[in-house]
Design a protein around this motif. Structure first.
Motif, short mmCIF file in Angstrom:
data_model
loop_
_atom_site.label_atom_id
_atom_site.label_comp_id
_atom_site.label_asym_id
_atom_site.label_seq_id
_atom_site.Cartn_x
_atom_site.Cartn_y
_atom_site.Cartn_z
N GLU A 289 0.82 -1.15 -0.01
CA GLU A 289 -0.01 -0.08 0.23
C GLU A 289 0.98 1.38 -0.08
O GLU A 289 0.51 2.16 -0.88
CB GLU A 289 -0.92 0.03 1.12
N GLU A 290 1.70 1.27 0.81
CA GLU A 290 2.83 2.40 0.63
C GLU A 290 3.53 2.75 -0.21
O GLU A 290 3.56 3.93 -1.10
CB GLU A 290 3.89 2.11 1.92
N THR A 291 3.87 1.69 -1.28
CA THR A 291 4.71 2.00 -2.31
C THR A 291 3.59 2.40 -3.45
O THR A 291 3.84 3.10 -4.35
CB THR A 291 5.22 0.59 -2.78
N THR A 292 2.24 1.73 -3.18
CA THR A 292 1.36 2.36 -4.38
C THR A 292 0.97 3.80 -4.17
O THR A 292 1.13 4.58 -5.11
CB THR A 292 0.00 1.59 -4.22
N TYR A 293 1.01 4.49 -2.88
CA TYR A 293 0.66 5.87 -2.48
C TYR A 293 2.02 6.55 -3.18
O TYR A 293 1.79 7.53 -3.91
CB TYR A 293 0.53 6.08 -1.26
N LEU A 294 3.37 6.13 -2.87
CA LEU A 294 4.48 6.71 -3.11
C LEU A 294 4.70 6.68 -4.56
O LEU A 294 5.68 7.02 -5.17
CB LEU A 294 5.47 6.32 -2.34
N GLN A 295 3.96 5.54 -5.31
CA GLN A 295 4.35 5.23 -6.69
C GLN A 295 5.85 4.65 -7.09
O GLN A 295 6.46 4.90 -7.68
CB GLN A 295 3.97 6.52 -7.80
N ILE A 296 5.93 3.83 -6.11
CA ILE A 296 7.46 3.16 -6.09
C ILE A 296 7.01 1.78 -6.78
O ILE A 296 6.32 1.04 -6.09
CB ILE A 296 8.06 3.03 -4.94
N PRO A 297 7.64 1.12 -7.73
CA PRO A 297 7.53 -0.25 -8.23
C PRO A 297 7.61 -1.30 -7.06
O PRO A 297 8.66 -1.25 -6.19
CB PRO A 297 8.51 -0.32 -9.15
N CYS A 298 6.91 -2.16 -7.03
CA CYS A 298 6.91 -3.14 -5.95
C CYS A 298 6.67 -4.62 -6.54
O CYS A 298 5.81 -4.60 -7.34
CB CYS A 298 5.66 -2.77 -4.77
N LEU A 299 7.30 -5.49 -6.10
CA LEU A 299 7.42 -6.88 -6.61
C LEU A 299 6.96 -7.58 -5.20
O LEU A 299 7.70 -7.64 -4.25
CB LEU A 299 8.73 -7.21 -6.90
N THR A 300 5.79 -8.04 -5.25
CA THR A 300 5.26 -8.93 -4.11
C THR A 300 5.32 -10.48 -4.28
O THR A 300 5.15 -11.18 -5.11
CB THR A 300 3.81 -8.69 -3.68
N VAL A 301 6.28 -11.01 -3.37
CA VAL A 301 6.73 -12.50 -3.61
C VAL A 301 5.55 -13.21 -2.87
O VAL A 301 5.67 -13.60 -1.50
CB VAL A 301 8.18 -12.69 -2.79
N ARG A 302 4.66 -13.32 -3.50
CA ARG A 302 3.34 -14.13 -2.91
C ARG A 302 2.40 -14.37 -4.44
O ARG A 302 2.73 -13.89 -5.23
CB ARG A 302 2.36 -13.14 -2.10
N PRO A 303 1.77 -15.50 -4.24
CA PRO A 303 0.96 -15.95 -5.30
C PRO A 303 -0.34 -15.08 -5.30
O PRO A 303 -1.14 -15.20 -6.44
CB PRO A 303 0.64 -17.47 -4.93
N SER A 304 -0.80 -14.28 -4.16
CA SER A 304 -2.07 -13.64 -4.24
C SER A 304 -2.00 -12.45 -3.15
O SER A 304 -0.94 -12.47 -2.32
CB SER A 304 -3.07 -14.52 -3.91
N THR A 305 -2.78 -11.46 -3.51
CA THR A 305 -2.54 -10.39 -2.47
C THR A 305 -4.14 -10.06 -2.01
O THR A 305 -5.12 -10.14 -2.74
CB THR A 305 -2.12 -9.02 -2.88
N GLU A 306 -4.30 -9.69 -0.74
CA GLU A 306 -5.57 -9.23 -0.16
C GLU A 306 -5.90 -7.68 -0.54
O GLU A 306 -6.81 -7.07 -0.21
CB GLU A 306 -5.79 -9.48 1.18
N ARG A 307 -4.99 -7.16 -1.24
CA ARG A 307 -4.95 -5.64 -1.60
C ARG A 307 -4.98 -5.47 -3.06
O ARG A 307 -4.05 -4.83 -3.63
CB ARG A 307 -3.83 -4.96 -0.88
N PRO A 308 -6.06 -5.85 -3.84
CA PRO A 308 -6.01 -5.71 -5.22
C PRO A 308 -5.87 -4.21 -5.75
O PRO A 308 -5.35 -4.32 -6.94
CB PRO A 308 -7.42 -6.35 -5.63
N ILE A 309 -6.39 -3.39 -5.17
CA ILE A 309 -6.08 -1.90 -5.56
C ILE A 309 -4.68 -1.53 -5.94
O ILE A 309 -4.44 -1.03 -6.85
CB ILE A 309 -6.66 -0.93 -4.52
N THR A 310 -3.75 -2.37 -5.29
CA THR A 310 -2.34 -1.99 -5.66
C THR A 310 -1.82 -2.78 -6.86
O THR A 310 -0.97 -2.04 -7.38
CB THR A 310 -1.29 -2.52 -4.43
N LEU A 311 -2.63 -3.81 -7.45
CA LEU A 311 -2.31 -4.35 -8.66
C LEU A 311 -3.04 -3.39 -9.73
O LEU A 311 -2.44 -3.20 -10.88
CB LEU A 311 -3.00 -5.80 -8.68
N THR A 312 -4.40 -2.95 -9.56
CA THR A 312 -4.94 -2.42 -10.75
C THR A 312 -4.46 -1.16 -11.21
O THR A 312 -4.58 -0.42 -12.24
CB THR A 312 -6.47 -2.25 -10.43
N LEU A 313 -3.54 -0.27 -10.03
CA LEU A 313 -3.00 0.69 -10.27
C LEU A 313 -1.79 0.87 -10.86
O LEU A 313 -1.08 1.84 -11.24
CB LEU A 313 -2.68 1.70 -8.99
#
Length: 365
Positions: A289-313
């Motif tokens: 979430e923090e990287t989404t707000y800051l617009q920093i590229p983020c690679l999440t080492v997980r098969p899924s996320t509970e925060r889909p807004i970070t993917l759609t943005l």
């Protein structure tokens, strides 16, 4: 109106800060803090209270170390005593950690209304303890405060009454907005001898990434791959550190030439480090979430996320394939300064805590 605010881990402390300020500004509200002690070391607890200008907790349960079942049992017994003494009107819990569910359950058993901040988040993976905690806490809650539209939809599907659910934005972003300038003043990157966008921050601590030798070896391979392309700054979580020692892998990590290992960082230090990074690699929900707000590229080492807004943005990518090719592509893309991201999520505006305070007061009557 008396409200007991429960915290237990580093993310809870950060999210409580704007809530506590908002509650303190309302003369009708008496706000107290209960620290379960789930994170109780200086590096993981006390420094956050200091930097975030939070008062010392009214109660510290000082729960014992142990697995989630043992900690839950300890919290239930100790928090029940606090509730019997204080008889609050509301108990507020945050997020999805062991303390969240245990205190929500203790309150519900005493007939005390529960407020859940960060309700409705779902990864779809019930093997994750956090997912089970989220689902059960939401089922026990009277007021459910949601950070993004997907949370509202999830709660509707689960049959939660609509009048209990409120989309208010993200208190984690409230804190980031308030403390961003203070983090910049610390100039952590200069003290570390770094320049902006010259490095990648890596923070990995989830059980499925670090609790087995195979998964931890995969993490080390990922870090080594990234370090060929960029300097890697790796603040090592206590859980990760313990498993590096357990599996005899600490030496392998320390031998990597372009990797700098740090101990757990304070909130402000990590915020400054993250904001100036070329990219972040993580398994943390809050960092997504923090990287989404800051617009920093983020690679999440997980098969899924509970925060889909970070993917759609567009700022966050999930990676289940730790191949050198996919990691290298991410690092190259993150170095493209021309890449544009969409605007911040709706209601991530620094005023979520104030909305929550008003809604609780209205619900209390």
């Amino acid at each position: 109106m008396k409200i007991m605010n429960v915290v237990g881990t580093r993310p809870n402390f950060i999210k409580l800060a704007p809530l506590y300020r908002a509650f303190s500004s309302e003369p009708e509200m008496c706000s107290k803090i209960v620290h379960t002690g789930q994170h109780n070391s200086l590096s993981m607890s006390d420094v956050f209270f200091q930097q975030l200008a939070l008062p010392q907790p009214d109660y510290n349960l000082c729960i014992k170390a142990g697995n989630a079942t043992q900690q839950t049992a300890d919290i239930l017994v100790k928090f029940e005593r606090v509730l019997a003494k204080e008889r609050p009107d509301w108990v507020l819990v945050i997020g999805d950690v062991t303390s969240t569910l245990a205190c929500a359950l203790a309150a519900a058993q005493q007939g005390i209304r529960v407020v859940h901040v960060e309700a409705g988040l779902r990864s779809g993976d019930r093997q994750m303890p956090e997912e089970r905690n989220r689902i059960l806490t939401d089922a026990l809650s009277e007021l459910l405060f949601v950070t993004e539209p997907a949370g509202v939809q999830n709660l509707q599907r689960e049959g939660i009454a609509a009048h209990k659910v409120h989309w208010v934005g993200n208190v984690l972003i409230d804190a980031l907005i308030q403390y961003r300038s203070q983090a910049a003043e610390l100039n952590t990157i200069e003290h570390l001898g770094l320049s902006g966008k010259s490095y990648v921050v890596c923070t990995l601590h989830r059980p499925f990434n670090v609790d087995t030798e195979t998964s931890l070896r995969n993490v080390l391979e990922l870090i080594e791959t990234v370090s060929v392309l960029k300097t890697v700054i790796f603040p090592v979580h206590p859980r990760t550190q313990a498993n590096l020692l357990k599996f005899g892998l600490e030496g392998q990590l320390m031998a990597m030439p372009n990797v700098r290992l740090l101990g757990p960082l304070s909130y402000l230090d990590f915020l400054n480090l993250m904001e100036n990074a070329a990219a972040v690699i993580t398994d943390s929900g809050g960092v997504q979430e923090e990287t989404t707000y800051l617009q920093i590229p983020c690679l999440t080492v997980r098969p899924s996320t509970e925060r889909p807004i970070t993917l759609t943005l567009g700022t966050n990518q999930l990676i289940d394939d730790l191949s050198k090719q996919s990691i290298g592509q991410f690092i190259r893309e993150s170095s493209d300064s021309k890449k544009a991201y969409k605007s911040s999520p709706v209601l991530w505006d620094g005023r979520s805590a104030n909305r929550i305070a008003k809604i609780i007061l209205a619900a209390h009557g």
